[in-house]
Design a protein around this motif. Structure first.
Motif, PDB file in Angstrom:
ATOM      1  N   ARG A 151     -19.348  -4.754  -4.320  1.00  0.00           N
ATOM      2  CA  ARG A 151     -19.312  -4.508  -2.844  1.00  0.00           C
ATOM      3  C   ARG A 151     -17.833  -4.230  -2.745  1.00  0.00           C
ATOM      4  O   ARG A 151     -17.319  -3.866  -1.585  1.00  0.00           O
ATOM      5  CB  ARG A 151     -19.725  -5.516  -2.033  1.00  0.00           C
ATOM      6  N   LEU A 152     -16.995  -4.398  -3.643  1.00  0.00           N
ATOM      7  CA  LEU A 152     -15.479  -4.370  -3.624  1.00  0.00           C
ATOM      8  C   LEU A 152     -15.098  -3.549  -4.740  1.00  0.00           C
ATOM      9  O   LEU A 152     -15.585  -3.551  -5.787  1.00  0.00           O
ATOM     10  CB  LEU A 152     -14.770  -5.879  -3.629  1.00  0.00           C
ATOM     11  N   MET A 153     -13.881  -3.000  -4.362  1.00  0.00           N
ATOM     12  CA  MET A 153     -13.341  -2.050  -5.594  1.00  0.00           C
ATOM     13  C   MET A 153     -11.746  -2.039  -5.271  1.00  0.00           C
ATOM     14  O   MET A 153     -11.364  -2.407  -4.177  1.00  0.00           O
ATOM     15  CB  MET A 153     -13.717  -0.600  -5.589  1.00  0.00           C
ATOM     16  N   ARG A 154     -10.940  -2.077  -6.254  1.00  0.00           N
ATOM     17  CA  ARG A 154      -9.503  -1.794  -6.377  1.00  0.00           C
ATOM     18  C   ARG A 154      -9.274  -0.594  -6.676  1.00  0.00           C
ATOM     19  O   ARG A 154      -9.459  -0.587  -8.068  1.00  0.00           O
ATOM     20  CB  ARG A 154      -8.960  -3.104  -6.832  1.00  0.00           C
ATOM     21  N   PRO A 155      -8.694   0.310  -6.057  1.00  0.00           N
ATOM     22  CA  PRO A 155      -8.135   1.629  -6.817  1.00  0.00           C
ATOM     23  C   PRO A 155      -6.961   1.358  -7.707  1.00  0.00           C
ATOM     24  O   PRO A 155      -6.029   0.497  -7.302  1.00  0.00           O
ATOM     25  CB  PRO A 155      -7.668   2.468  -5.686  1.00  0.00           C
ATOM     26  N   PRO A 156      -6.972   2.049  -8.895  1.00  0.00           N
ATOM     27  CA  PRO A 156      -5.847   1.957  -9.883  1.00  0.00           C
ATOM     28  C   PRO A 156      -4.559   2.013  -9.210  1.00  0.00           C
ATOM     29  O   PRO A 156      -4.538   3.060  -8.520  1.00  0.00           O
ATOM     30  CB  PRO A 156      -6.257   2.883 -10.973  1.00  0.00           C
ATOM     31  N   GLN A 157      -3.726   1.329  -9.440  1.00  0.00           N
ATOM     32  CA  GLN A 157      -2.323   1.255  -8.855  1.00  0.00           C
ATOM     33  C   GLN A 157      -2.155   1.192  -7.330  1.00  0.00           C
ATOM     34  O   GLN A 157      -1.191   1.586  -6.747  1.00  0.00           O
ATOM     35  CB  GLN A 157      -1.713   2.564  -9.561  1.00  0.00           C
ATOM     36  N   GLY A 158      -3.280   0.664  -6.979  1.00  0.00           N
ATOM     37  CA  GLY A 158      -3.219   0.700  -5.194  1.00  0.00           C
ATOM     38  C   GLY A 158      -3.367   2.066  -4.675  1.00  0.00           C
ATOM     39  O   GLY A 158      -3.244   2.088  -3.416  1.00  0.00           O
ATOM     40  N   ARG A 159      -3.553   3.181  -5.393  1.00  0.00           N
ATOM     41  CA  ARG A 159      -3.325   4.504  -4.696  1.00  0.00           C
ATOM     42  C   ARG A 159      -4.667   4.991  -3.964  1.00  0.00           C
ATOM     43  O   ARG A 159      -5.913   5.043  -4.768  1.00  0.00           O
ATOM     44  CB  ARG A 159      -2.847   5.343  -5.717  1.00  0.00           C
ATOM     45  N   THR A 160      -4.863   5.005  -3.082  1.00  0.00           N
ATOM     46  CA  THR A 160      -5.915   5.567  -1.895  1.00  0.00           C
ATOM     47  C   THR A 160      -5.644   6.348  -0.988  1.00  0.00           C
ATOM     48  O   THR A 160      -4.473   6.498  -0.837  1.00  0.00           O
ATOM     49  CB  THR A 160      -6.727   4.069  -1.546  1.00  0.00           C
ATOM     50  N   ASP A 161      -6.537   7.309  -0.442  1.00  0.00           N
ATOM     51  CA  ASP A 161      -6.234   7.957   0.643  1.00  0.00           C
ATOM     52  C   ASP A 161      -7.624   8.296   1.410  1.00  0.00           C
ATOM     53  O   ASP A 161      -8.573   7.366   0.820  1.00  0.00           O
ATOM     54  CB  ASP A 161      -5.636   9.391   0.284  1.00  0.00           C
ATOM     55  N   ASP A 162      -7.781   9.109   2.432  1.00  0.00           N
ATOM     56  CA  ASP A 162      -8.920   9.458   3.090  1.00  0.00           C
ATOM     57  C   ASP A 162     -10.164   9.799   2.256  1.00  0.00           C
ATOM     58  O   ASP A 162     -11.115   9.507   2.536  1.00  0.00           O
ATOM     59  CB  ASP A 162      -8.788  10.424   4.217  1.00  0.00           C
ATOM     60  N   THR A 163      -9.818  10.506   1.127  1.00  0.00           N
ATOM     61  CA  THR A 163     -11.099  10.835   0.350  1.00  0.00           C
ATOM     62  C   THR A 163     -11.550   9.927  -0.425  1.00  0.00           C
ATOM     63  O   THR A 163     -12.822   9.563  -0.489  1.00  0.00           O
ATOM     64  CB  THR A 163     -10.497  12.139  -0.504  1.00  0.00           C
TER      65      THR A 163
END
Length: 254
Positions: A151-163
């Motif tokens: 139920r959790l994820m961590r985006p690689p390098q913490g990089r995330t956006d609206d998409t």
């Protein structure tokens, strides 16, 4: 960190230092503190408490990225001995597939199992279909082993956006960043790793480590002992939010 359990080379280390240093400031201003959702939870909230109620106790969450690896079973022995539950964000292709028994043990021993993508692609560099594939393949691989999708994820390098947030929401995944990092990809000095974490630790914090690097697992006992002496209780990320529960698509950062 990308494909091997113990990468080496000054060039790779330098690249990781640069990338993860940038992400400490975050890629999105639209983040939510776990303590805030916990405080705002109503009487009908159903989040599961851990060893303590973090509304009253001094809590901190220990998290590990990019495993499991060959040292993860020893780390699990340490956590069991110390009576600490952690949150593990697992890589799919060369880790979940390679160490299924370790993944099964993680879940069986009460740790929170999260998603760190299939091949560690930087999600913000890709179209929605590829983002979905990176996350969904790992979801399915973990579910085949544990019987439950993360139920959790961590985006690689913490990089995330609206998409990335939208795809995460579709897949039922909340995003988890961090407040303390040892930059353990850049050193094998366990004492330095320990010092860096202790210097950054704070109430309701989320610690980022990697169980695939040589100096990290040996640093964990000292980190746990020192923080316990300071009055901290270790909890998983969902327990840090309790009685609230993680909301898919939301980006959580202390």
């Amino acid at each position: 960190m990308f494909l091997k359990t113990k990468p080496t080379g000054a060039g790779l280390a330098a690249a990781l230092v640069t990338a993860l240093t940038l992400t400490l400031t975050g890629c999105s201003s639209d983040t939510t503190a776990p303590a805030d959702v916990r405080a705002d939870a109503g009487s009908d909230a159903k989040g599961a408490f851990g060893p303590v109620d973090c509304r009253k106790a001094k809590c901190i969450a220990l998290t590990f990225d990019a495993g499991p690896g060959e040292d993860t079973p020893h780390l699990l022995d340490v956590l069991k001995e110390k009576k600490v539950h952690a949150t593990f964000f697992l890589l799919g292709k060369n880790h979940v597939k390679k160490y299924p028994e370790t993944v099964r043990r993680l879940a069986a021993e009460g740790h929170e199992v999260g998603n760190h993508t299939w091949t560690h692609k930087i999600l913000t560099d890709h179209e929605p279909a590829e983002i979905r594939t990176e996350l969904e393949r790992t979801q399915n691989a973990i579910a085949r082993i544990t019987g439950k999708k993360p139920r959790l994820m961590r985006p690689p390098q913490g990089r995330t956006d609206d998409t990335v947030s939208e795809v995460s929401k579709e897949l039922g995944l909340a995003q988890v960043l961090w407040s303390a990092t040892a930059k353990d990809y850049s050193t094998t000095d366990s004492k330095l790793i320990e010092k860096r974490i202790l210097d950054q630790a704070g109430k309701d914090g989320i610690i980022l480590l990697h169980d695939i690097y040589e100096g990290t697992v040996p640093a964990v006992p000292g980190i746990i002992d020192a923080l316990k002496k300071q009055g901290y209780t270790f909890v998983t990320v969902p327990q840090l939010m309790a009685p609230a529960e993680p909301v898919p698509g939301t980006i959580y950062r202390p």
